[in-house]
Design a protein around this motif. Sequence first.
Motif, PDB file in Angstrom:
ATOM      1  N   UNK A   1      33.882  34.295  47.557  1.00 15.69           N
ATOM      2  CA  UNK A   1      33.185  35.018  48.607  1.00 15.69           C
ATOM      3  C   UNK A   1      31.766  34.498  48.725  1.00 15.69           C
ATOM      4  N   UNK A   2      31.199  34.597  49.922  1.00 15.07           N
ATOM      5  CA  UNK A   2      29.814  34.175  50.138  1.00 15.07           C
ATOM      6  C   UNK A   2      28.814  35.121  49.477  1.00 15.07           C
ATOM      7  N   UNK A   3      29.280  36.315  49.128  1.00 14.51           N
ATOM      8  CA  UNK A   3      28.416  37.283  48.448  1.00 14.51           C
ATOM      9  C   UNK A   3      29.050  37.646  47.112  1.00 14.51           C
ATOM     10  N   UNK A   4      28.232  38.095  46.183  1.00 15.83           N
ATOM     11  CA  UNK A   4      28.742  38.509  44.870  1.00 15.83           C
ATOM     12  C   UNK A   4      29.742  39.635  45.047  1.00 15.83           C
ATOM     13  N   UNK A   5      30.925  39.476  44.473  1.00 16.23           N
ATOM     14  CA  UNK A   5      31.971  40.468  44.685  1.00 16.23           C
ATOM     15  C   UNK A   5      32.940  40.511  43.516  1.00 16.23           C
ATOM     16  N   UNK A   6      33.404  41.726  43.199  1.00 12.50           N
ATOM     17  CA  UNK A   6      34.446  41.916  42.191  1.00 12.50           C
ATOM     18  C   UNK A   6      35.803  42.179  42.837  1.00 12.50           C
ATOM     19  N   UNK A   7      35.895  41.970  44.123  1.00 13.02           N
ATOM     20  CA  UNK A   7      37.152  42.158  44.849  1.00 13.02           C
ATOM     21  C   UNK A   7      37.894  40.822  44.920  1.00 13.02           C
ATOM     22  N   UNK A   8      39.179  40.867  44.569  1.00 13.74           N
ATOM     23  CA  UNK A   8      39.987  39.647  44.524  1.00 13.74           C
ATOM     24  C   UNK A   8      41.343  39.847  45.184  1.00 13.74           C
ATOM     25  N   UNK A   9      41.837  38.764  45.758  1.00 14.56           N
ATOM     26  CA  UNK A   9      43.248  38.670  46.124  1.00 14.56           C
ATOM     27  C   UNK A   9      43.841  37.537  45.305  1.00 14.56           C
ATOM     28  N   UNK A  10      44.846  37.864  44.515  1.00 15.89           N
ATOM     29  CA  UNK A  10      45.601  36.845  43.783  1.00 15.89           C
ATOM     30  C   UNK A  10      46.802  36.449  44.642  1.00 15.89           C
ATOM     31  N   UNK A  11      46.867  35.193  45.002  1.00 11.62           N
ATOM     32  CA  UNK A  11      47.971  34.657  45.813  1.00 11.62           C
ATOM     33  C   UNK A  11      48.947  33.934  44.888  1.00 11.62           C
ATOM     34  N   UNK A  12      50.230  34.224  45.056  1.00 10.13           N
ATOM     35  CA  UNK A  12      51.256  33.563  44.237  1.00 10.13           C
ATOM     36  C   UNK A  12      52.136  32.698  45.147  1.00 10.13           C
ATOM     37  N   UNK A  13      52.248  31.452  44.805  1.00 10.26           N
ATOM     38  CA  UNK A  13      52.949  30.480  45.652  1.00 10.26           C
ATOM     39  C   UNK A  13      54.455  30.703  45.723  1.00 10.26           C
ATOM     40  N   UNK A  14      55.058  30.068  46.718  1.00 11.23           N
ATOM     41  CA  UNK A  14      56.511  30.069  46.862  1.00 11.23           C
ATOM     42  C   UNK A  14      57.130  29.136  45.817  1.00 11.23           C
TER      43      UNK A  14
ATOM     44  N   UNK B   1      49.470  39.081  46.361  1.00 11.52           N
ATOM     45  CA  UNK B   1      50.233  38.683  47.544  1.00 11.52           C
ATOM     46  C   UNK B   1      51.057  37.456  47.207  1.00 11.52           C
ATOM     47  N   UNK B   2      52.327  37.457  47.583  1.00  8.72           N
ATOM     48  CA  UNK B   2      53.159  36.289  47.322  1.00  8.72           C
ATOM     49  C   UNK B   2      54.408  36.280  48.174  1.00  8.72           C
ATOM     50  N   UNK B   3      54.993  35.094  48.285  1.00  9.87           N
ATOM     51  CA  UNK B   3      56.182  34.893  49.102  1.00  9.87           C
ATOM     52  C   UNK B   3      57.312  34.326  48.245  1.00  9.87           C
ATOM     53  N   UNK B   4      58.552  34.779  48.492  1.00 12.69           N
ATOM     54  CA  UNK B   4      59.731  34.205  47.836  1.00 12.69           C
ATOM     55  C   UNK B   4      59.578  34.334  46.313  1.00 12.69           C
ATOM     56  N   UNK B   5      59.585  33.263  45.581  1.00 11.90           N
ATOM     57  CA  UNK B   5      59.296  33.271  44.143  1.00 11.90           C
ATOM     58  C   UNK B   5      57.996  34.027  43.880  1.00 11.90           C
ATOM     59  N   UNK B   6      57.002  33.770  44.716  1.00  6.50           N
ATOM     60  CA  UNK B   6      55.713  34.432  44.577  1.00  6.50           C
ATOM     61  C   UNK B   6      55.752  35.902  44.943  1.00  6.50           C
TER      62      UNK B   6
END
Length: 285
Positions: free
Chosen positions: A82-95, A168-173
């Motif tokens: 993020x452009x600003x300091x942040x403790x918010x995350x999205x973990x993306x899991x691949x296909x 967040x993830x798709x298929x295997x993810x």
Amino acid sequence: MKKLLTLWAVLLATVSLATAQSPASCCAKPEKATEVFAMLGANEEFVRGHEDPMPYQYEGPGEMIEFSTADGKPARGFEIKSNVRSDKYVFVIHEWWGLNDYIKKESFRYANELKGVNVIALDLYDGQVATTAEEAARLMQGVTTERAEAIIKGALLHVGNNAQIATLGWCFGGSWSLQTALLAGPKAVGCIMYYGMPEKDPARLKTLNTDVLGIFAQQDRSITPAVVAQFTKDMAAAKKKLTVKFYDADHAFANPSNPRYNRQFAEDAHALSLAYLRKALKLKG
């Protein structure tokens, strides 16, 4: 004499049956949802249902990072801060293709639309990327629960104790998105799974710290409507909120690298996911 012969025949039949069944009994079926899904890599119909991804090269922002794991092997991920300091995350899991450039592109899209959120695409294949369905099947089957969980736990430590994480993830993810939310414990604030194998143990689902948005395909012959119906029952038994959205499409309809990509459904699902993440992460606007 006849009775003895009859008894002997019964004993032989019993021994023969036990011998015939012994290989199956020594090879127990996987019980974990992720392992059940990985076994689909041996299913020819499932493999044939995935056309090879179209070529694409990502040239946007972000960088590959490394972090430590409990098993001593370094893990990798693609991070867009993020452009600003942040403790918010999205973990993306691949296909099942791995952490390829399409996943990097999708990660950037979410990072660009979710202001004040860091996005990390985890690499559960340890640097390997498939370009054919056969390669993807091999890589997916080669993932061990222990190693994948070590990578995820390493990422959870990497982001710190104050992190608020949506997955967040798709298929295997999609399957591993739910597992990541389970492993995240109180850090988990949201979970989106696209046509992934659900967790089958209601006792584990009771430990979820978040609700779940499940996006599924009506024509999917692997993660079928029946599988989703059972997941709905299990989530209800665990007293956890599940929102299910079905599209009249086949597996992987939201994958832009898929020649059978359904743009209309994918965009609708993306808008739904975006609204969910904004609410889960308590973002303004």
